[in-house]
Scaffold this active site. Sequence first.
Site, PDB file in Angstrom:
ATOM      1  N   ASP A   1       0.842  -1.194   0.000  1.00 36.76           N
ATOM      2  CA  ASP A   1       0.000   0.000   0.000  1.00 36.76           C
ATOM      3  C   ASP A   1       0.880   1.248   0.000  1.00 36.76           C
ATOM      4  O   ASP A   1       1.784   1.386   0.826  1.00 36.76           O
ATOM      5  CB  ASP A   1      -0.941  -0.044   1.204  1.00 36.76           C
TER       6      ASP A   1
ATOM      7  N   ASP B   1      -7.140  -4.529  -4.718  1.00 38.33           N
ATOM      8  CA  ASP B   1      -7.607  -4.040  -3.419  1.00 38.33           C
ATOM      9  C   ASP B   1      -8.472  -2.785  -3.526  1.00 38.33           C
ATOM     10  O   ASP B   1      -8.708  -2.124  -2.531  1.00 38.33           O
ATOM     11  CB  ASP B   1      -6.377  -3.764  -2.521  1.00 38.33           C
TER      12      ASP B   1
END
Length: 1002
Positions: free
Chosen positions: A258, A368
Site C-alpha cells: 500500500d 484491493d
Amino acid sequence: MSDAHGHVVPTSSTARRAAALLVDVVEPAVFGPVLAPEITARHLPGEPLPVDEAVAGAFGPFAVGDRWGPPWGTTWFRLRAAVPAGWTGRQVALRFAATEPAEGLVWRDGTPLVGLSWLRPDVVLIARAAGGDVVDVYVEAAANPAVPAHDAGIDWPLLLPEPGAGPGFVLLRCELAVRRPDVYALAADLRAVLALDAAAPGRDPDLLDALDAVAAVVDPDDVQGSAEDGRSALAGVLRRPAATGTHRVTAVGHAHIDTAWLWPMRETVRKCARSFANAVTLMAEYPEFAFVCSAARHLAWVEERYPALFARIAERVATGQFQPVGGMWVEADCNLPSGESLVRQIVHGQRWYMDRFGRECTEMWLPDGFGFPASLPQIMAEAGMGWFVSQKLCWNEVNAFPHHTFWWEGLDGTRVRAHFPPADTYNGDMSLAELLRAPAAHDGGPRSLYPFGYGDGGGGPTRDMVEAARRAADLAGAPQVAMEPLAAFFAAVEADPSPLPVWRGELYLEKHRGTFTSQAATKAANRRGEELLAAAELWSAVRPDGAPWPEADLDRAWKLLLVNQFHDVLPGSSIHWVYEQAGAEHAEVQATAGRLASEAMAAVAAAVDTTGLARPAVVFNPSPYARHDLVDGVAVDVPAFGYAAVDLAGPVATGEVEMGDDWMANGHLRVAWDDRGRVTAVRDLDHDREVMVPGRPGNAFHLHHDRPAEYDAWDVDRSYLEDYEELGGPVEVAVEGPGRVRFRRSFGTSSINQCLVLGPGSRRVDFVTEVDWHERHRFLKVAFPVAVRTDRATYEIQFGHVTRATHENTPFEKARFEVCAHRWADVSETGYGVALLNDCKYGYDVRGDVLRLSLLRSPTAPDPLCDQGRHRFTYALLPHAGDPFTGGVLEAATALNVELAVVATGRHAGPLPASQSFVSLDDPGFVVVAVKRADDGSGDLVVRGHEAWGGRRQVRLRLGPPVARAWRVDLLERPRHEVPLDGDGAVVLPLRPFELVTLRFH
Ligand SMILES: [Zn+2]
C-alpha cells in the site's frame, strides 16, 4: 487447515507424527553451526538517512536482547564476523529477528542486498564459503510500530513519530549459521506431502505410507545424514502427476504494498526496496519465478533512492521475470477520482514504463480497490488495456460475486476481460488450501491466476512458497501450478473458445461504504486540485504569447495529486500522518495550478482589446458551459472555455430577491423555512409546482450512530440507517440580506453555521455550510424528501452517470444502501426532477422519495482525529423540468464546482476580441474535460471529452487557436485515424452514448 506459521494441522496419528518430525526435528536442522557476529549499532530516532550518511556516523556496541528504536526510528546494525575455516564449502545465512513488525534491509558494499521481516527472518549471505570469508554487512532496521486490530470500538493511537520516546523494539536473534539445503529440501517435501494429506485427511493410503516411511528413516540425531533417505521415502508420492485436464494455476509472485496506509510514504519507499530486493534475489535462483509490480510510483521511488537495486530490477524486467503490471501511477481508488484523474493515473504509469523499460501494460491490476465504476472498461480500452484484475469483490458482505473470469461491460458498451483470482486474496501463501479454491470456484474455468507473496512489508514471496510451487507443478491432489508470466494466462484464456459470462455496469463493493465520506478535507482538496489543474492546463495551452508549456510544473503537480489518490489515502483509511502529508501536497498542487493559471490568464488578458472600457477586467470561465454571472455586481456572459472583458464601471445589475420573515423568492423559486433551519417548501414558480413533500421539510440533518462492526474508517454498517436523530432546535435564524438567511445551531460538542442562498435569477438553492465537528462515531447526513415518484435515481460518475434503484426489491439493491456519486445525484419522474448537488462530497443514498447526502463521519481508527475540526462545503438543491440533462443539472453542478476567475487589466488595444471561446461546441451533450498541449512536446493541442447524456449525437467542435489537422488519438495521444477539418477548422464527431473521445490538433 494450517496454523499461524503455515504448518498444516494433521488429523491422523501418522500425520501427527510426521508433522512433529517436521517441526521438532527437520526444520530446526536446516541451520547448522552458528556464530555470533560482532554487532554495533547507530540509532537514528528521526527520519531515515541515506546509506552513505547513515554508515558514516559513529556506531556503538550492541547485543542480542538489547532494546532499540522509538516508533518510526531507524537503527543501523553493523554485523562483522570471520567465517570459520570449518564452514568452507557451506552456505552461510544470516538469521535475524526483532520485535514484530520491525523490518530490515541488508546492505553490503553500499548496495541493498535483500530484505528481512517477521515473515522472512533468514537470508543467505554466502552461497558457498570459499575459506577466509569475512562478513561485513549492515541491517537498516525500521522500528515500524504495531497497530491495533481492525475490530470495532478501538480508538487507535495517533501513530505519529516519537523520536524522544523510549526504545520499544528488541533484537531477538542475530547470528550467522551454516544453512543445509538438503535438509531444507526434505522439509519442503514433508510440508508438501502433509498438505496433500490434510486436503483429504487419511483418504490416500500412499500418502500415509510415505509419511510413515519418512518417520522411520530420518535420524533425529543426524538429520543431515539421513535427509536423502527421507526425501527418497517421499519421492514416490511427490512424483505422481496430476490427472489430465486438472485446473491450471498461473502463479505470479507479488507484494501488495500500500502506497501509504498504516505508515507514511517514506516508509513505503523502504518497503518497496526490501520486497523488490527479495524478488530479484529469488529470481537469480529460480529462473521460472516471476514477480509483478503494480505501481510505477513504487519503481520510480526505487530508481530515485536505490539505483543499484533498480539496475538489478531492470535486468529482470529484460528477462521477463520482473513484470510491471497495472499501468497506473499508483493503485488508485476508482470511486472518487475524476475520470480525467483516472486517465492521468494510466498515462503517467504507462509513460513511465515505456520510458524506462520500453513496454506498457495490457492489464489493470487493482486487487484491493473498493469498487469500480462502469466507465472503467472504456477508459482502459482507450489506453490499450484489455484485462482487468481484481479480487476485492470477494469481500462483499451479502451477495457473492458470481464470476471469476468474465467480460466486464462498461456503461458505453465497451467490454474488457476480467479475472478475479479464486484464491480470494492478494497475499497468497502458496498453501494447498488456497490453491484448491481455484478448481472449486464454479466458473473458474480450466485455469486461473494466483498472486502469491506477503504484502505491505512482509517481503513478498518466500523461498518456501517458490519451493511449494515447484512441487505442485504437476502433482496428484493439487491443481497444476505454473510459475509463468501473467501474459501466458491471458493468452490462454483468449485462445479458449468457450464463451465467458458478462457482467454489465459497475463493480459495486458491498463493503467499505464509509470511504465515500471519511477524511473530508482530503476529498475536498482532491476535487479542488482536479479542477485547478484542468484550468491551469487550459489557460496554459491557449495563451497567445508563445510561452513554453509548463511541462515540469504540471508533471510534478499531477503526480502529487495522483499519488494521494491511492486506495487508502483518498478513501480516508490511513493514519493521521498520511493526511498531514496529503494536506501539504494538496496545498502544493493547488498553489502550482493556481500560479500557472494566473500567469496564463494574465497573458490572455494582456492581449484582449479593452480600449472601450472605463475599468476593464477579464473574466475567465474554464468550464464547458457558458456562464452568466455577476462580477462586482456587473452582469457578464462568459463563453465556455473562454473569457469575456467586462467594464467594472458598468451598470450594476438589478437582480431581485423578495424577502419575507420565513420565505424568499426570486421569480423562479420561492423558498420557505422554519425555525429549525429546515426548508418547509420550495415552490417552482416557472413550472407551477411544489418541489418538497408537504409536511416533510428538507435540509433536515440526520445524525446517525456510526459504529461499524469492523474497519472503522472504511465501513458504515446497514444498521446505522435506523439509528439516528434529526437535529432539532434551538436554531438561530437571521435574514442577512436579499437572498440570504443564516441558520446557526449547536449539537453535542459541534455546531453548524449555514447560509441558505437564493441568487437573483438562480434556479439553485445553495446551502453554504460550515461545521465545527467534534463528534465521535457519528455520521452526519442531510435529507431532502422531494415530490418526485421514481424507481431509479441517477448519479454522476466519471465520464457519465449510472442509475440505481431507490427501493430494495433484491438483495443486490438492498446492499447498496450507501453509494458513490460525483457532483450530483438526481431523481426525476417523467417531465420533472430534483437534483442534489455538492462541491466536495461523494456519499449518497436515495430511498423512496428521500435524497440524502453524506456530509461527515467521525471514525477513530486508524486516525483517531479523523475529520475533527472545521469543515466548509456547499450543497445545493436544483429542481428542474425535463430530465437531469435537459434540466441543466450538469451545468448547475459545474457552476457550483468551478469558479470564474477575474483578472484586472489595463485599458489597452490587443489582438484578441472582447470575448472568445477557445473550445466551442454546438451540443451540450458532449462535455470537454481536458484541454492541454500534447505530452510529446510537439506543441499539438489535445482535447478530451465524452458524451455525457447517454445518447447518440453528432457534435461540431472548433478550437479558438487555428489548427491545420486533427486526429482521434488514444489516451497516450497516439493517432488512431485522422479526422477531417471543415472549412471553418472544426471537426464533426458522430458519438455513441458515453463515448470517450481524445482529439489531437496540429
Ligand atoms: Zn491495498
